[in-house]
Enzyme design. Structure first.
Site: not given
Length: 491
Positions: A163, A262, A296, A470
């Protein structure tokens, strides 16, 4: 391959292959390839080399061979290479964006924004590279000294999603290289070309051979276990679904590999009674429609106070209906195709389930009469709490709206999920907004804004949305080991 190779990536296969291993562009050891498709047409763009287990092991060898010299390279030099890569990405922003549209499908404006965002990770971590420090101090009880040093963790392995094919790669690559670690990267099989282009630019910026090894593949079960099963791989970072993340965590546990995960999200978007409705609609469009909803941190469930529900639904519905859907490179298009037919089928099944349970389609855009994987921007109302769409990640341009009247009630409903990646709150009352934000079980909360991500901020979730962070100062910590030395010397 050189900078001209970025354009070639979208055309014919390269004679020397698509795997970057030890500074060389190679075919897969067994010669296997697979097709990359354009989501706007369903047609194959080109064949790409598909790495297998032999290639995975060769990449480990290359990374390990390059590790010692990179670890000893001054931080200033590592920083300069990352700064130069940032500049190259900005210089080739349009080419990279068009490459993203070609293999991912997102609208060109979204792709251009992604390239800018992706490049910023190189700039941010170039600046963090020179701030990795050690400390020296006296033991509180006296008699000796404490020396605390930070060392690169070693060979790192990354698996990135389709994505954000540029940003998810750079968000991992930049801090690893800044910390002094060599990298193994497996991009998503749907979008390998962007990752290869980023590798071209890093090479052009002067990154020594072996420090970035990129293995496109459609057979991840051969590549990833080979990495996780090798004791030389000391760090693993994955962005993707919670289900896949759990399986990879099990594999990483065998060698106690340091992991960052993640994973999936189910973000609530809460609109309070005192919200500025126009501003809330704009934030909702940002949170829902960025990247076509295939994000997400996309708003997945909308909880709107009953006092403003009618106004919000009308204005939000009008904005969603006005979204222009089509191939991402067409002028005026703001919603491109979904990544593949399976994604469209899942979105449709969630909408159908909600409607069967009593929900209504309050607003819906149109889709072109073309063969691509399109789904219209859609607003649902009267969505019951047992509808699947409130419990599963939509990953598409559909917004289910529920109403509430009580703050404690909406917090219970918002937190009733195994996920905890992102949440959103809209309110003119900063105290109320912060009170809600602090009680929402999420790693990140947007207050009166629908865009969260920033390279200078820690990105990550709680519960089953992941482990670690991150970006931000925290982003480089994941690639460093702490060593304590108790120091004494004779008087």
């Amino acid at each position: 391959m050189n900078l001209a190779g970025i354009d070639l990536l979208a055309k014919a296969p390269l004679a020397d292959g698509d795997l970057l291993v030890g500074g060389r562009w190679l075919p897969a050891a067994d010669g296997r390839t697979y097709p990359v498709h354009d989501p706007a047409t369903g047609e194959a763009i080109r064949e790409v080399s598909s790495a297998g287990s032999l290639d995975a092991r060769a990449a480990i060898e290359a990374a390990q061979s390059a590790a010692a010299e990179w670890r000893a390279t001054p931080a200033r030099r590592r920083s300069e290479i990352l700064h130069d890569t940032f500049a190259l990405m900005r210089r080739h922003q349009d080419t990279l964006a068009r490459l993203i549209v070609l293999e991912n499908g997102k609208a060109l404006r979204d792709a251009q924004a992604e390239v800018g965002y992706a490049a910023e990770f190189f700039r941010w971590f170039a600046e963090e590279a020179v701030r990795i420090g050690s400390s020296f101090g006296d033991a509180p009880g006296g008699g000796f000294r404490h020396v605390v040093r930070r060392h690169p963790v070693g060979v790192t392995a990354f698996v990135t999603p389709w994505n954000f094919p540029a940003a998810m790669a750079t968000r991992k690559i930049a801090p690893a290289l800044a910390a002094g670690c060599p990298v193994l990267l497996k991009p998503a099989p749907e979008t390998p070309l962007t990752a290869l282009a980023v590798a071209v630019l890093l090479t052009e910026a002067g990154l020594p051979a072996g420090l970035l090894n990129v293995l496109p593949t459609d057979r991840a079960p051969e590549v990833v276990p080979a990495w996780l099963g090798d004791e030389r791989v000391r760090k693993f970072s994955f962005t993707g679904s919670t289900a896949t993340g759990k399986l990879l965590l099990e594999q990483a546990a065998a060698n106690v590999v340091n992991v960052t995960m993640e994973l999936g999200g189910n973000a609530p978007f809460v609109v309070c009674a005192d919200a500025d409705v126009d501003a809330a609609v704009q934030s909702a469009m940002d949170a829902k429609m960025r990247g076509g909803g295939e994000v997400c941190v996309a708003a997945n469930r909308f909880y709107v106070h009953a006092d403003v529900a009618a106004e919000f639904t009308e204005k939000f519905g009008a904005a969603m209906s006005a979204v222009r859907t089509g191939p991402g490179l067409e002028d005026g298009v703001t919603l491109g195709p979904m990544i593949n037919a399976a994604a469209v089928d899942k979105i449709r099944s969630l909408v159908d389930d909600a409607v069967c349970r009593g929900a209504r389609i309050a607003a819906q855009g149109t889709v072109p009469d073309e063969p691509g994987h399109f789904h219209p921007a859609t607003v649902l109302v009267d969505v019951p709490d047992d509808a699947r769409i409130l419990h599963e990640e939509v990953f598409g341009p559909v917004a289910p709206i529920c109403t509430f009247t009580d703050e404690d009630e909406v917090l219970i409903r918002a937190n009733a999920t195994v996920h905890g990646l992102a949440s959103y709150v809209c309110s003119r009352d900063v105290g109320r907004a912060l009170r809600l934000a602090e009680r929402l079980e999420a790693g990140m909360v947007g207050v009166n804004r629908g865009l969260l991500s920033d390279p200078a901020a820690p990105f990550g979730g709680v519960k089953q949305s992941g482990l670690g962070r991150e970006g931000g100062r925290e982003g480089i910590e994941a690639f460093l080991e702490t060593q304590y030395i108790a120091l004494d010397w004779p008087n």
